[in-house]
Design an enzyme around this catalytic site. Structure first.
Site, PDB file in Angstrom:
ATOM      1  N   TYR A 143       0.818  -1.220   0.000  1.00 27.05           N
ATOM      2  CA  TYR A 143       0.000   0.000   0.000  1.00 27.05           C
ATOM      3  C   TYR A 143       0.850   1.268   0.000  1.00 27.05           C
ATOM      4  O   TYR A 143       0.371   2.337  -0.363  1.00 27.05           O
ATOM      5  CB  TYR A 143      -0.946   0.032   1.213  1.00 27.05           C
TER       6      TYR A 143
ATOM      7  N   LYS B  22       2.723 -15.302   2.817  1.00 24.74           N
ATOM      8  CA  LYS B  22       2.639 -15.990   1.525  1.00 24.74           C
ATOM      9  C   LYS B  22       4.082 -16.304   1.142  1.00 24.74           C
ATOM     10  O   LYS B  22       4.563 -15.948   0.056  1.00 24.74           O
ATOM     11  CB  LYS B  22       1.929 -15.061   0.514  1.00 24.74           C
TER      12      LYS B  22
ATOM     13  N   ASP C  65      -3.965 -17.814   1.980  1.00 25.59           N
ATOM     14  CA  ASP C  65      -5.136 -18.470   1.386  1.00 25.59           C
ATOM     15  C   ASP C  65      -5.731 -19.483   2.352  1.00 25.59           C
ATOM     16  O   ASP C  65      -6.949 -19.576   2.519  1.00 25.59           O
ATOM     17  CB  ASP C  65      -4.777 -19.104   0.026  1.00 25.59           C
TER      18      ASP C  65
ATOM     19  N   ASP D 213      -5.860  -6.266   5.842  1.00 32.37           N
ATOM     20  CA  ASP D 213      -7.025  -5.498   5.393  1.00 32.37           C
ATOM     21  C   ASP D 213      -8.161  -6.462   5.055  1.00 32.37           C
ATOM     22  O   ASP D 213      -9.310  -6.307   5.503  1.00 32.37           O
ATOM     23  CB  ASP D 213      -6.604  -4.704   4.141  1.00 32.37           C
TER      24      ASP D 213
ATOM     25  N   ASP E 233     -11.565  -7.755   7.757  1.00 33.27           N
ATOM     26  CA  ASP E 233     -12.966  -7.542   7.395  1.00 33.27           C
ATOM     27  C   ASP E 233     -13.734  -8.858   7.386  1.00 33.27           C
ATOM     28  O   ASP E 233     -14.895  -8.915   7.812  1.00 33.27           O
ATOM     29  CB  ASP E 233     -13.077  -6.878   6.010  1.00 33.27           C
TER      30      ASP E 233
END
Ligand code: NAD
Length: 356
Positions: free
Chosen positions: A135, A190, A222, A246, A250
């Site tokens: 980001y 990852k 994942d 992020d 959620d």
């Protein structure tokens, strides 16, 4: 101890008023000072994060934030929009650790879209790194594709990166948070595909040497997404980077089905923090007296635990919230047949009354 109170827009002032009421009856000598932020900051001083508001937030030991955003400011240029206030505060205060607990009180198990037995009693904490990763990484942009089958076409690109110190400081926050809970930490990465996250994993393993009492496991993002909906109660504390956090935070929030119940904390290197509900300013219900104030009240509890070193007062507030739910009191967003519907203010008063 000084607390900056930044109510903001929409339902912000209504819900923050209830949290302030709770703080005021704890018997502590906190100094509370209120300042406008977001649309309210723009209306008062022409900027979503007025200088005086930022100065107050910097000087305070902790910040209690409501929410920002209102339709009437949607046409302002981006730098003046209310949402810039929260981004500015995170940056200016160096808030790199975002803590989001997802707790599902057994009384609200029916609110989740998952089966009650999968989520009832859920109590996990997601720690998301907030100021690094893809980001913020440079360079980024749109350029001419340098190679491969699409050579010469336009391509969009971003840079994923984490400095060692950035990983170390978020890992310390995570291990220390786990020490205060069930002493289990899952680091989500990852590492099988991304160099950045192989490096992340190596550093987390190194920091773990300082926290031998915490059980550390590593999980690919994942798989973590899958496990969060399959068996979320297996997790205790999860730590991950900005982008994975992020998305996962959620998903975890939605396990509980009740956005009005979820607090959050964003901390700096010295545990100074900004505390806010996970939801936005809900302009659709602003001024109606029906917003759920519990996420904000629970954010105040997190503030007492993480920034003000008053864990026993945090427990008092959290137990009072459990008590009002057990009494069957519900705001409209969590109402079910057989319970008692109350407004924002009544809910705040009930929490104050349930404090023991
Ligand atoms: P939202 O979270 O404000 O609302 C989503 C839905 O949830 C709405 O139906 C709302 O009525 C409901 N809701 C939210 N909080 C509630 C509560 N405490 N009690 C009962 N119902 C509640 O998200 P949105 O509608 O996407 O955004 C509205 C505004 O909030 C936008 O301007 C957005 O930019 C802003 N926003 C601000 C923050 C922040 O201040 N940190 C975060 C997210 C969104």
């Amino acid at each position: 101890m000084k607390i900056a109170i930044l109510p903001g827009d929409g339902i912000g002032p209504e819900i923050v008023a209830q949290a302030v009421k709770v703080l005021n009856v704890l018997g502590e000598s906190f100094e509370l000072e209120t300042a406008p932020v977001g649309g309210a900051g723009y209306a008062a001083h022409g900027h979503p994060l007025p200088e005086a508001t930022l100065a107050l937030a910097k000087a305070a030991d902790a910040v209690l934030f409501g929410a920002v955003g209102d339709y009437q400011y949607d046409n302002l240029e981006r730098s003046l929009r209310p949402e810039q206030a929260i981004l500015g505060l995170r940056k200016q205060l160096g808030l790199f650790a975002n803590l989001r607990p997802a707790i599902l009180y057994p009384e609200l198990a029916g609110a989740s879209t998952l089966k009650p037995e999968v989520v009832s009693g859920l109590d996990i904490l997601i720690i998301r790194e907030l100021t690094g990763d893809i980001y913020f990484g440079q360079p980024r942009g749109v350029r001419e594709c340098p190679d491969g089958p699409f050579k010469g076409q336009r391509e969009g690109f971003d840079t994923m990166r984490y400095a060692e110190g950035e990983i170390r400081r978020i890992a310390h926050v995570a291990f220390q948070a786990a020490q205060k809970r069930d002493k289990r930490l899952t680091s989500v990465d990852k590492a099988n595909v991304l160099e950045t996250f192989q490096f992340w994993k190596d550093i987390v393993i190194d920091v773990h040497k300082e926290y031998p009492d915490v059980a550390l496991e590593h999980m690919y993002v994942d798989n973590a997404a899958m496990q969060l909906v399959r068996a979320p109660k297996k997790f205790d504390v999860i730590v991950t980077g900005n982008m994975f956090g992020d998305i996962l935070s959620d998903a975890a929030a939605m396990l509980t089905g009740s956005i009005g119940m979820l607090p959050s904390a964003s901390l700096d290197a010295n545990n100074k923090g900004l505390y806010e509900p996970s939801h936005g300013s809900a302009p659709d219900i602003a001024g109606k007296g029906i917003a759920n104030p519990l996420a904000t009240i629970l954010s105040a509890a997190m503030m007492l635990r993480f920034s003000l070193n008053k864990p026993e007062q945090a427990d008092r507030i959290e137990n009072a919230v459990k008590a009002v739910l057990a009494q069957g009191l519900r705001t409209a967003d969590i109402y079910e047949a057989g319970t008692t519907k109350v407004g924002t203010e009544e809910m705040g008063n009930a929490v104050v009354k349930a404090l023991v």
